[in-house]
Design a protein around this motif. Structure first.
Motif, PDB file in Angstrom:
ATOM      1  N   ALA A  69     -22.081  -4.316  29.985  1.00 46.98           N
ATOM      2  CA  ALA A  69     -20.752  -4.634  30.517  1.00 46.98           C
ATOM      3  C   ALA A  69     -20.196  -5.903  29.880  1.00 46.98           C
ATOM      4  N   VAL A  70     -21.037  -6.930  29.730  1.00 50.92           N
ATOM      5  CA  VAL A  70     -20.574  -8.170  29.110  1.00 50.92           C
ATOM      6  C   VAL A  70     -20.225  -7.929  27.643  1.00 50.92           C
ATOM      7  N   THR A  71     -21.065  -7.168  26.941  1.00 48.48           N
ATOM      8  CA  THR A  71     -20.808  -6.897  25.519  1.00 48.48           C
ATOM      9  C   THR A  71     -19.507  -6.130  25.332  1.00 48.48           C
ATOM     10  N   GLU A  72     -19.288  -5.149  26.192  1.00 50.02           N
ATOM     11  CA  GLU A  72     -18.043  -4.379  26.093  1.00 50.02           C
ATOM     12  C   GLU A  72     -16.836  -5.267  26.377  1.00 50.02           C
ATOM     13  N   GLN A  73     -16.952  -6.136  27.378  1.00 50.83           N
ATOM     14  CA  GLN A  73     -15.831  -7.013  27.723  1.00 50.83           C
ATOM     15  C   GLN A  73     -15.538  -8.003  26.602  1.00 50.83           C
ATOM     16  N   GLU A  74     -16.586  -8.556  26.014  1.00 48.55           N
ATOM     17  CA  GLU A  74     -16.399  -9.628  25.039  1.00 48.55           C
ATOM     18  C   GLU A  74     -16.026  -9.128  23.642  1.00 48.55           C
ATOM     19  N   SER A  75     -16.508  -7.960  23.253  1.00 46.66           N
ATOM     20  CA  SER A  75     -16.283  -7.543  21.862  1.00 46.66           C
ATOM     21  C   SER A  75     -16.054  -6.057  21.668  1.00 46.66           C
ATOM     22  N   THR A  76     -16.093  -5.265  22.742  1.00 50.71           N
ATOM     23  CA  THR A  76     -16.089  -3.806  22.639  1.00 50.71           C
ATOM     24  C   THR A  76     -17.115  -3.347  21.586  1.00 50.71           C
ATOM     25  N   PHE A  77     -18.287  -3.938  21.648  1.00 50.38           N
ATOM     26  CA  PHE A  77     -19.412  -3.591  20.777  1.00 50.38           C
ATOM     27  C   PHE A  77     -19.062  -3.764  19.301  1.00 50.38           C
ATOM     28  N   THR A  78     -18.530  -4.927  19.001  1.00 50.41           N
ATOM     29  CA  THR A  78     -18.271  -5.323  17.620  1.00 50.41           C
ATOM     30  C   THR A  78     -19.142  -6.529  17.316  1.00 50.41           C
ATOM     31  N   VAL A  79     -19.918  -6.473  16.234  1.00 49.95           N
ATOM     32  CA  VAL A  79     -20.871  -7.542  15.952  1.00 49.95           C
ATOM     33  C   VAL A  79     -20.167  -8.876  15.735  1.00 49.95           C
ATOM     34  N   ASP A  80     -19.124  -8.879  14.935  1.00 51.39           N
ATOM     35  CA  ASP A  80     -18.392 -10.105  14.633  1.00 51.39           C
ATOM     36  C   ASP A  80     -16.910  -9.800  14.805  1.00 51.39           C
ATOM     37  N   PRO A  81     -16.425  -9.823  16.052  1.00 57.14           N
ATOM     38  CA  PRO A  81     -15.064  -9.346  16.320  1.00 57.14           C
ATOM     39  C   PRO A  81     -13.987 -10.202  15.662  1.00 57.14           C
ATOM     40  N   ALA A  82     -12.939  -9.536  15.216  1.00 56.74           N
ATOM     41  CA  ALA A  82     -11.793 -10.233  14.641  1.00 56.74           C
ATOM     42  C   ALA A  82     -11.008 -10.924  15.750  1.00 56.74           C
ATOM     43  N   ARG A 220     -23.677 -13.607  38.271  1.00 60.63           N
ATOM     44  CA  ARG A 220     -24.199 -13.868  36.924  1.00 60.63           C
ATOM     45  C   ARG A 220     -23.071 -13.735  35.885  1.00 60.63           C
ATOM     46  N   PHE A 221     -22.177 -12.793  36.108  1.00 60.56           N
ATOM     47  CA  PHE A 221     -21.057 -12.640  35.183  1.00 60.56           C
ATOM     48  C   PHE A 221     -20.189 -13.905  35.204  1.00 60.56           C
ATOM     49  N   ALA A 222     -19.968 -14.446  36.394  1.00 60.28           N
ATOM     50  CA  ALA A 222     -19.212 -15.697  36.486  1.00 60.28           C
ATOM     51  C   ALA A 222     -19.975 -16.836  35.804  1.00 60.28           C
ATOM     52  N   ASP A 223     -21.289 -16.885  36.006  1.00 59.24           N
ATOM     53  CA  ASP A 223     -22.104 -17.925  35.375  1.00 59.24           C
ATOM     54  C   ASP A 223     -22.106 -17.788  33.857  1.00 59.24           C
ATOM     55  N   PHE A 224     -22.063 -16.557  33.369  1.00 62.52           N
ATOM     56  CA  PHE A 224     -22.027 -16.349  31.911  1.00 62.52           C
ATOM     57  C   PHE A 224     -20.815 -17.053  31.324  1.00 62.52           C
ATOM     58  N   ASN A 225     -19.745 -17.051  32.080  1.00 64.52           N
ATOM     59  CA  ASN A 225     -18.502 -17.678  31.635  1.00 64.52           C
ATOM     60  C   ASN A 225     -18.474 -19.178  31.927  1.00 64.52           C
ATOM     61  N   LYS A 336      -2.739 -16.528  30.782  1.00 55.64           N
ATOM     62  CA  LYS A 336      -3.495 -17.182  31.845  1.00 55.64           C
ATOM     63  C   LYS A 336      -4.686 -16.320  32.259  1.00 55.64           C
ATOM     64  N   LEU A 337      -5.884 -16.842  32.050  1.00 59.65           N
ATOM     65  CA  LEU A 337      -7.104 -16.152  32.442  1.00 59.65           C
ATOM     66  C   LEU A 337      -7.982 -17.119  33.222  1.00 59.65           C
ATOM     67  N   THR A 338      -8.819 -16.572  34.071  1.00 62.19           N
ATOM     68  CA  THR A 338      -9.701 -17.388  34.891  1.00 62.19           C
ATOM     69  C   THR A 338     -11.116 -16.828  34.859  1.00 62.19           C
ATOM     70  N   THR A 339     -12.064 -17.631  35.320  1.00 64.09           N
ATOM     71  CA  THR A 339     -13.430 -17.148  35.452  1.00 64.09           C
ATOM     72  C   THR A 339     -13.498 -15.977  36.424  1.00 64.09           C
ATOM     73  N   GLU A 340     -12.699 -16.032  37.476  1.00 63.34           N
ATOM     74  CA  GLU A 340     -12.668 -14.930  38.446  1.00 63.34           C
ATOM     75  C   GLU A 340     -12.193 -13.637  37.772  1.00 63.34           C
ATOM     76  N   TRP A 341     -11.158 -13.742  36.953  1.00 64.49           N
ATOM     77  CA  TRP A 341     -10.672 -12.560  36.218  1.00 64.49           C
ATOM     78  C   TRP A 341     -11.796 -12.003  35.350  1.00 64.49           C
ATOM     79  N   PHE A 342     -12.479 -12.870  34.607  1.00 58.97           N
ATOM     80  CA  PHE A 342     -13.547 -12.420  33.719  1.00 58.97           C
ATOM     81  C   PHE A 342     -14.646 -11.730  34.516  1.00 58.97           C
ATOM     82  N   ALA A 343     -15.116 -12.364  35.572  1.00 65.78           N
ATOM     83  CA  ALA A 343     -16.234 -11.812  36.349  1.00 65.78           C
ATOM     84  C   ALA A 343     -15.874 -10.453  36.940  1.00 65.78           C
ATOM     85  N   ASN A 344     -14.668 -10.324  37.456  1.00 66.33           N
ATOM     86  CA  ASN A 344     -14.268  -9.053  38.064  1.00 66.33           C
ATOM     87  C   ASN A 344     -14.089  -7.947  37.027  1.00 66.33           C
ATOM     88  N   ARG A 345     -13.593  -8.311  35.846  1.00 65.85           N
ATOM     89  CA  ARG A 345     -13.463  -7.311  34.780  1.00 65.85           C
ATOM     90  C   ARG A 345     -14.837  -6.792  34.361  1.00 65.85           C
TER      91      ARG A 345
END
Length: 362
Positions: A69-82, A220-225, A336-345
């Protein structure tokens, strides 16, 4: 009845002890859970499974889905995202640092016209960079080869995250210094973060490689951020606010960064105001708060006394985890993004993954 329903919902997310599975079984589950159109799903599955194995983290469905879930959120499974607009971001960072140091803009332009290690000028390279790895290598060249680069960056590469999980490079370097990186490699740990193998290894370590009392992966998702134990610490700040009557920002920071210089932040000041009621002095308070990056903080007299006092005043139990209230700021972020937005996504992606696996097991 509502409490029973909520408790049941949270219980579904608690760690379920699964039968020990072979690496091949774990990889098979990962292949089935990865996006259908992803190139080299077997390779991704292998790197994730090996990371869990080397880190000694149980490859439960919940843990595997958390990493996915974190990998998909952060890069959609791209090793070195543009990164959109990266040339502009890079140049603005250089100009901002130069202005802060009082370096004239024509000196900066002249330095960037110098030929870099690959035969192109630094200005030409900046104009075509697409990924953080390319930008990191450019900054490394500037720092190592151009006197102005050392002056601008103080020998510290400003690219702080990278790889498919966008894990912190500083965290990765500290982790490797405390626990040897288990793979052969020719470059630096920074370079490894930008690889699939290294980025997943350090990302999973950051997400799951610490003991926590959370009953949901959401925290943990919130802590990751926001940093390890930020959700636990935000709940402690809420308890301090309830006990003291003082308004606090629930950001998970219990002491001022570099607080060894004697600075006292709002959270510490509020806790000190409770000192006479708790029977705990300022020195003991500081020593306890300095454990805010460890699970041991939950075993301190301060932690337990604050919650006991706050619950007496509130007349109800208080949560031991709260998503930190943090606005996310970065040159890469354009809204505007927040840690709460990230964790919930990430939580939404996590729940879909767990649900998909539950259906597959029927």
């Amino acid at each position: 009845m509502l409490a029973i329903v909520l408790a049941a919902g949270c219980a579904a997310e608690r760690q379920v002890k699964e039968p020990r599975r072979s690496p091949a079984e774990v990889r098979a589950q990962l292949v089935a859970s990865l996006p259908a159109g992803l190139t080299d799903r077997e390779g991704w599955a292998s790197d994730i499974q090996v990371a869990f194995e080397r880190l000694g983290i149980a490859p439960t469905t919940e843990n595997l889905c958390a990493a996915l879930a974190v990998t998909e959120q952060e890069s959609t499974f791209t090793v070195d995202p543009a990164v959109p607009g990266l040339p502009k971001i890079a140049r603005e960072e250089i100009d901002r640092r130069a202005a802060r140091l009082g370096i004239p803009s024509f000196f900066v332009r002249a330095a960037l016209q110098l030929e870099s290690g690959n035969g192109r000028t630094y200005a030409e390279r900046i104009s075509t960079i697409r990924t953080e790895h390319e930008l990191s290598r450019l900054y490394e060249d500037l720092i190592g080869q151009v006197p102005l680069g050392k002056q601008l960056f103080s020998s510290a590469n400003p690219v702080r995250t990278g790889g498919p999980m966008q894990v912190g490079i500083g965290f990765s370097e500290r982790h490797a210094s405390e626990r040897p990186y288990p793979f052969d490699h020719n470059g630096s740990i920074r370079d490894e973060v930008f690889t699939r193998r290294g980025g997943l290894y350090f990302g999973i370590a950051h997400l799951l490689g610490y003991p926590a009392s959370y009953d949901r992966h959401l925290y943990r998702f919130a802590d990751f951020n926001a940093g390890w134990y930020a959700s636990r610490n935000a709940a402690f700040q809420a308890a301090v606010a309830a006990a003291s009557g003082m308004a606090l920002t629930l950001d998970g920071d219990l002491i001022v960064p570099d607080g060894s210089r004697g600075q006292v932040g709002a959270t510490e000041a509020a806790v000190r105001s409770l000192g006479p009621l708790l029977g705990i002095g300022d020195t003991a308070i500081r020593q306890a708060l300095e454990q805010g990056d460890r699970q041991a903080f939950e075993r301190t007299e301060l932690y337990n006394s604050v919650f006991a006092l706050a619950e007496r005043k509130s007349g109800r139990p208080l949560p031991r985890a709260v998503i930190p209230r943090i606005d996310l700021r970065s040159p890469k972020i354009t809204r505007k993004l927040t840690t709460e937005w990230f964790a919930n996504r990430v939580q939404q992606r996590f729940e879909r993954c767990v649900g998909k696996e539950a259906v597959a097991r029927r």
